[in-house]
Design an enzyme around this catalytic site. Structure first.
Site, mmCIF file in Angstrom:
data_model
loop_
_atom_site.group_PDB
_atom_site.id
_atom_site.type_symbol
_atom_site.label_atom_id
_atom_site.label_comp_id
_atom_site.label_asym_id
_atom_site.label_seq_id
_atom_site.Cartn_x
_atom_site.Cartn_y
_atom_site.Cartn_z
ATOM 1 N N ASN A 82 3.369 5.055 -11.540
ATOM 2 C CA ASN A 82 3.227 6.274 -12.326
ATOM 3 C C ASN A 82 3.392 6.086 -13.820
ATOM 4 O O ASN A 82 3.182 7.008 -14.595
ATOM 5 C CB ASN A 82 4.174 7.349 -11.794
ATOM 6 C CG ASN A 82 3.680 7.856 -10.467
ATOM 7 O OD1 ASN A 82 2.587 8.390 -10.397
ATOM 8 N ND2 ASN A 82 4.447 7.639 -9.412
ATOM 9 N N GLU A 101 4.460 7.054 -2.825
ATOM 10 C CA GLU A 101 4.206 6.093 -3.903
ATOM 11 C C GLU A 101 5.382 5.140 -4.082
ATOM 12 O O GLU A 101 6.501 5.554 -4.375
ATOM 13 C CB GLU A 101 3.899 6.820 -5.216
ATOM 14 C CG GLU A 101 2.461 7.314 -5.253
ATOM 15 C CD GLU A 101 2.115 8.045 -6.530
ATOM 16 O OE1 GLU A 101 0.921 8.134 -6.827
ATOM 17 O OE2 GLU A 101 3.015 8.528 -7.217
ATOM 18 N N THR A 147 0.061 21.896 1.010
ATOM 19 C CA THR A 147 0.417 20.490 0.927
ATOM 20 C C THR A 147 -0.658 19.689 0.240
ATOM 21 O O THR A 147 -1.679 20.206 -0.153
ATOM 22 C CB THR A 147 0.606 19.902 2.333
ATOM 23 O OG1 THR A 147 0.922 18.533 2.167
ATOM 24 C CG2 THR A 147 -0.633 20.034 3.173
#
Lengths: 410, 410
Positions: free
Chosen positions: A405, A279, A192
């Site tokens: 992003n 995000e 992870t």
């Protein structure tokens, strides 16, 4: 399970662990801490799981070597640069461990090293060399130290992530806690994002590794923010035995099960926190699958549902577009009889059935909207074909994900 | 290959095909056409490929039955409702075919039926029954008829999609064209979104099926807008033989190869158009992979790159974040030596190398930004480990994707 209690703190909750985090100059932003340090008073048994991405950050390779013998005593981790795809990556990662030896006295080979941030950015040891004294000086076994470490590993995370529990083990009280970071490039596979766990329980390296692998498979590996498996994923755990319980040696029995239950509790909570802070996310999206023929089937379905870009966007818009749930189940690659599938949407505001036996049922769009306006949404999927279950954690897809992003690097 | 020439038109480019599209009331928006009809003058050999999603729209099941004998003469398709997960779905799909028989004279069992739109919305035959006369009356073998059909199958598409070519076959001139729709829930697997192709070439059902399957694998199956494989994907092709060429019977030889080349040309072009018009997209994103050990490896890598949510967002922001390309290659599940990977970004404005041998190379951010500001971006990936190649088509991830899918239904 009921004897496991959440307590304050994270990396320093367990006995004998100190931590801190400082700004050392890896990030341009001078107000943000960018290096975390966690140290155990005594050498600890340790286990790690790592990303399955073929492209691996240099720190992953160095940590694999250091933890091979099942022993570690410290974690050093920087944010702001992933130290991945750099020609001098190994040198930097080893240099970070040597600085821990020089300033803290923990052997370099007993250091777990990690980095997170942009891939393929040049990096030097200079900021570490210049500021390590400051980091070493601020190390402390307090909740504040743990919180500084949690802050120092954040990238696009909007909140620091710490969880800890207290649980009885062989007549003693043990503690287990940890810190983690999300929040993009999150689709762990056998490992992870970064998560550093500490416990004062006594447990052998073999049992520790088994426990970590088992729990990771049901928690972090069932988490996705954007379907992108990072190059730097790692979960580590250090168990220093300072609680004084009879050491757990076998991968079975009451004590082992109690330890696994506590570990699951911490990891599950960290998962939910990470997903909710994905995000750009405004909502936590959980999928609970029941009635599957096998756990593998249940996991495939749960993961496909929380990963569906279309469902994630619908959840952002509080749109009860259950057809997208059915669609995701259909392409999950799982052994499912779609004509038996029931789907409900659930939140703290209520529950609404939207699909029975693979077909739509009449429902109030108004009620559905109200339920989906909550910030924690669960999609309940009953496959009605067996008894296996699974749970997966994700988040909605929002304008802010695109914003973050679209220019993360520059 | 050089003898294949793009010509105007789409579904009606080939001899003997008529088409149209009208508003019949499936959509609430009265200005939008919502039913398309394509008819061949004579029964045609036919082939279809379908979605591999376990949840299949009712029209898919009806079409599979109708095309089993390799013969079809018409296509009927509505937008605005996917006719999927509806209890009366089969009845509706069969009813649509019966109306074609009633009004056009083509046997219901020779009709290819399709639907696209929201999943699980109630649907009735009424609007079809009420307005079929209007649809039948407007049928014509002109480019305008073809364009109306292309418009009628649009959902969130912003442009209608038609492509046609002319090519020599056994001394005759053949034509092959088609219409398609995107633009969300696009991650075809063995089939694709909707695409209806027509040709006047003479070719046996077996050779036609083989050609379609082969070309689909390299074109539509290498396309992704959002990673969600739809429940209603279908590509159909009808070949009515009216060009008069010697019928192609075998799945080999000059004529078969010439036919496949023409089919590839049309499908490849439709793919690029569809990707560029992906939901919310501002840019076409193509990944060209070379030097792979096998085609399977090349395809896995190409697809992983164009599907990466993080890369898609970076491309939207014209950010040369090549680390995300490496990351996607690493988790593609492909047999790749990452230390050999070279990456360039290319557009009509130039080409810039960003990675050599798995590590970053110095490049001008300014030049990279200028190149990435173009609306067609190609990521070139050289694996330097063999000679196999692949190409995949995708698009950037934008605010508008989130907007469109946050409230598509309501």
């Amino acid at each position: 399970m009921s004897e496991i209690t959440f307590i304050a703190g994270g990396a320093t909750a367990a006995q004998g662990f100190s931590a801190t985090g400082e700004h050392m100059g890896i990030r341009r932003n001078r107000t943000r801490r960018d290096v975390a340090l966690i140290v155990s008073e005594v050498p600890a048994n340790a286990a790690c799981v790592y990303t399955q991405n073929l492209v691996k950050g240099a720190p992953i390779l160095v940590t694999q070597k250091h933890v091979e013998n099942g022993i570690a005593q410290a974690v050093i981790c920087n944010s702001g640069n992933a130290n991945t795809c750099n020609a001098n990556g190994i040198e930097i990662a080893e240099g970070m461990c040597s600085l821990v030896e020089q300033y803290i006295g923990v052997k370099a080979e007993d250091v777990i090293v990690a980095s997170t941030g942009v891939i393929g950015q040049p990096m030097t040891l200079e900021p570490f060399q210049k500021n390590f004294g400051k980091l070493a000086d601020s190390l402390e076994d307090t909740p504040a130290g743990g919180t500084r470490a949690a802050e120092a590993i954040m990238t696009t995370d909007t909140v620091s992530k710490e969880v800890a529990v207290r649980f009885p083990l062989g007549g003693k009280t043990c503690k287990l806690g940890g810190i983690a970071k999300g929040s993009g490039m999150i689709a762990p596979n056998m490992a992870t994002m970064l998560c550093f766990l500490t416990t004062d329980a006594a447990i052998s390296p073999v049992a520790l590794k088994r426990a970590l692998t088992t729990v990771t498979a049901d928690t972090f590996n069932m988490l996705s923010v954007d379907g992108d498996t990072s190059t730097n994923d790692m979960v580590s755990i250090m168990a220093n035995g300072m609680a004084g319980n009879t050491p757990i040696e076998a991968c079975m029995g009451t004590d082992y099960e109690a330890f696994v239950a506590a570990l699951y509790k911490v990891c599950e909570k960290l998962c939910a926190i990470m997903a909710k802070d994905g995000e750009g996310a405004t909502k936590l999206l959980v999928c609970e699958v029941t009635g599957a023929k096998s756990t593998a089937t249940a996991k495939l379905v749960a993961k496909a549902v929380i990963k569906s870009t279309l469902l994630k966007a619908a959840i952002f818009g509080a749109d009860a577009n259950w057809g997208r749930v059915l669609c995701a189940i259909g392409y999950a690659g799982a052994d499912v009889d779609v004509s038996k599938v029931d789907v409900n949407f659930r939140s703290n505001r209520g529950l609404i059935p939207v699909c029975r036996g693979g077909a739509g049922v009449a429902f109030s769009e108004e009620t559905a909207k109200e339920i989906l306006m909550d910030d924690e949404i669960t999609v309940q999927v009953a496959l009605n074909s067996g008894s296996a279950t699974a749970k997966a954690w994700g988040c909605d897809l929002t304008y802010d994900y695109v914003k973050i992003n679209g220019d993360y690097r520059t």
